[in-house]
Design a protein around this motif. Structure first.
Motif, PDB file in Angstrom:
ATOM      1  N   SER A  20      49.412  45.111  26.137  1.00 25.48           N
ATOM      2  CA  SER A  20      50.220  45.832  25.662  1.00 25.48           C
ATOM      3  C   SER A  20      50.064  46.682  24.704  1.00 25.48           C
ATOM      4  O   SER A  20      49.181  46.993  24.155  1.00 25.48           O
ATOM      5  N   THR A  21      50.921  47.361  24.720  1.00 25.52           N
ATOM      6  CA  THR A  21      51.178  49.061  23.526  1.00 25.52           C
ATOM      7  C   THR A  21      51.462  48.682  22.249  1.00 25.52           C
ATOM      8  O   THR A  21      52.759  48.726  22.387  1.00 25.52           O
ATOM      9  N   VAL A  22      51.168  48.792  21.172  1.00 28.77           N
ATOM     10  CA  VAL A  22      51.502  48.562  20.013  1.00 28.77           C
ATOM     11  C   VAL A  22      51.592  50.633  19.569  1.00 28.77           C
ATOM     12  O   VAL A  22      51.214  50.676  19.091  1.00 28.77           O
ATOM     13  N   TYR A  38      53.362  37.640  20.204  1.00 31.27           N
ATOM     14  CA  TYR A  38      51.594  37.257  21.249  1.00 31.27           C
ATOM     15  C   TYR A  38      51.764  36.103  20.293  1.00 31.27           C
ATOM     16  O   TYR A  38      50.970  35.218  20.916  1.00 31.27           O
ATOM     17  N   TRP A  52      40.621  37.253  22.350  1.00 31.84           N
ATOM     18  CA  TRP A  52      41.992  38.088  21.332  1.00 31.84           C
ATOM     19  C   TRP A  52      40.820  39.541  21.333  1.00 31.84           C
ATOM     20  O   TRP A  52      40.577  39.435  20.077  1.00 31.84           O
ATOM     21  N   VAL A  54      41.718  43.657  20.294  1.00 32.45           N
ATOM     22  CA  VAL A  54      42.494  45.093  19.967  1.00 32.45           C
ATOM     23  C   VAL A  54      41.943  46.144  20.147  1.00 32.45           C
ATOM     24  O   VAL A  54      40.576  46.647  19.262  1.00 32.45           O
ATOM     25  N   THR A  77      45.253  44.170  23.241  1.00 31.02           N
ATOM     26  CA  THR A  77      46.315  44.880  22.688  1.00 31.02           C
ATOM     27  C   THR A  77      45.686  46.227  22.335  1.00 31.02           C
ATOM     28  O   THR A  77      44.498  46.540  22.147  1.00 31.02           O
ATOM     29  N   PHE A  79      46.170  49.320  20.735  1.00 33.09           N
ATOM     30  CA  PHE A  79      46.531  49.463  18.964  1.00 33.09           C
ATOM     31  C   PHE A  79      47.219  51.107  19.123  1.00 33.09           C
ATOM     32  O   PHE A  79      46.002  51.794  18.934  1.00 33.09           O
ATOM     33  N   VAL A  92      47.971  44.103  13.022  1.00 24.48           N
ATOM     34  CA  VAL A  92      47.562  43.629  15.049  1.00 24.48           C
ATOM     35  C   VAL A  92      46.352  43.520  14.890  1.00 24.48           C
ATOM     36  O   VAL A  92      45.999  42.931  15.744  1.00 24.48           O
TER      37      VAL A  92
END
Length: 416
Positions: A20-22, A38, A52, A54, A77, A79, A92
């Motif tokens: 996922s891109t935040v 999430y 997990w 980031v 993720t 970010f 995040v």
């Protein structure tokens, strides 16, 4: 890569293993929406041992491919900080098992310096990493390098700091190969008035940075044309990079070409789009990646290296520059001393005379090494055993004032 640009409109559950891109600064991306996106993973019983992670980085092709490759074995993720507000970044990163971040972003997000989660820094591009005052001490737990030369540089630096970052947490992740999809048909021979069907095409694969050395290539062609007037040197230029420094470098190269009387031998061709550049790589006979003795030249991975290897293009590279070890080990061409025009001309001539059958096996092995599934393996292993550096083991702890939700129950890696 699935973009979650507006959490208020896209609240669908993200299955384990997706990327996922935040984007920071999205008004709807509140703590509640982050939890909504999430928070289901613990209830859905994520696979045991699946961390997990980031990734805090800009939307570059390298990091896009890195996120996609890592997503095969970790939940990740990606970010992308856009503004100056730390709030979303804290949300995040708060429950990540590991944070991967570029040196540029680490400098921007000051709260991550000494963060209570393991921090691994991607040193690409290296100039930002070299200049960053935040890599030492007591701020990071691992390093990602894009070339063997860069890996050696940082291993030496780690050793000079009493090995505060364990050697096995300094890993090599070269930029992997992407599908080329060249344009069908000729884009050089029979398509350019100055290039004949039997001409030998030398392609400049370097850039226009201060440490690149296109003038050495032009002087080498001046030597070669005395014995072979069928050799042509191609510089592909683009409107995509309009920096003054780049424009000056191109103008200097054109001026030298005119002074040496090479205007019909050294050609400057504007190339758009990228598919045409890939076609040039596929059609050329030899590629040049030439640099000076500058430190960044020895550390910064050439942008065209992976694409040239994918195309099977023999390369003449500056010895000691980033990527030269890969070229030498697999027999993909010849490394030459920086600024040695005579050696450069000799190496180009040698590559032109070498039959493709002699380098074919080397290119096959190099492509395997640069396949993203293999290139990402050392980093994936690091993600599955996140650890603090030795000098942070005793000082890092969960600062409850920084936590935006209760600390995870230590029953499985990555539980939210």
């Amino acid at each position: 890569v699935k973009g979650l640009r507006d959490a208020s409109r896209n609240r669908s559950m993200v299955s384990p293993g997706t990327i996922s891109t935040v984007h920071e600064g999205t008004p709807a991306l509140t703590l509640q929406s982050v939890r909504a996106l999430y928070g289901h993973l613990q209830a859905n019983a994520r696979p045991a041992g699946r961390p997990w992670v980031v990734l805090v980085a800009t939307e570059s092709p390298r990091h896009q491919a890195m996120a996609k490759a890592l997503g095969a074995t970790v939940d990740i993720t990606w970010f992308v900080p856009l503004g100056n507000d730390d709030a979303t970044a804290r949300q995040v990163c708060a429950t990540a098992d590991l944070v991967i971040i570029t040196a540029e972003m680490l400098e921007k997000l000051a709260f991550l310096q000494g963060w209570h989660r393991p921090i691994v820094v991607d040193t690409h591009p290296p100039l930002k990493s070299i200049q960053s005052p935040h890599l030492w001490p007591q701020t990071i737990d691992g390093l990602i390098c894009a070339s063997e030369e860069e890996l050696q540089h940082w291993c030496n630096k780690v050793a000079s700091h009493d090995d505060s970052v364990p050697r096995d947490q300094v890993v090599l992740v070269p930029t992997g190969i992407e599908p080329a999809n060249p344009t069908p048909g000729f884009v050089l021979r029979q398509a350019h008035a100055e290039i004949g069907t039997s001409d030998k095409v030398i392609l400049w694969c370097g850039g226009w940075e201060p440490f690149d050395d296109p003038q050495a290539a032009i002087h080498a062609l001046d030597r070669l044309r005395a014995s072979d007037d069928s050799v042509k040197l191609i510089f592909s230029t683009s409107d995509d990079d309009d920096r003054d420094q780049v424009q000056r470098a191109v103008e200097q190269a054109m001026r030298l070409t005119a002074e040496l009387g090479l205007t019909h031998t050294v050609l400057f061709i504007q190339v758009n789009p990228l598919t045409l550049q890939n076609s040039y790589l596929a059609e050329a006979d030899v590629g040049l990646l030439l640099r000076t003795h500058a430190l960044e030249a020895s550390l910064r991975e050439p942008a065209a290296l992976a694409a040239a290897i994918e195309a099977g293009l023999p390369l003449v590279v500056t010895d000691g520059s980033a990527g030269s070890s890969l070229v030498r080990r697999h027999g993909l061409g010849d490394p030459v001393p920086a600024g040695d025009v005579a050696a450069l001309a000799q190496a180009i001539d040698k590559c032109l005379e070498t039959p493709p059958s002699e380098t074919r096996e080397g290119f096959v092995e190099a492509r395997k090494a640069l396949d993203w599934a293999q290139a990402i393996a050392p980093l994936a292993e690091l993600c599955h055993r996140p650890r603090f550096a030795l000098d942070r083991e005793q000082t890092c702890f969960l600062d409850m004032d920084d936590m935006l939700c209760p600390p995870p129950v230590p029953t499985a890696i990555g539980d939210l």
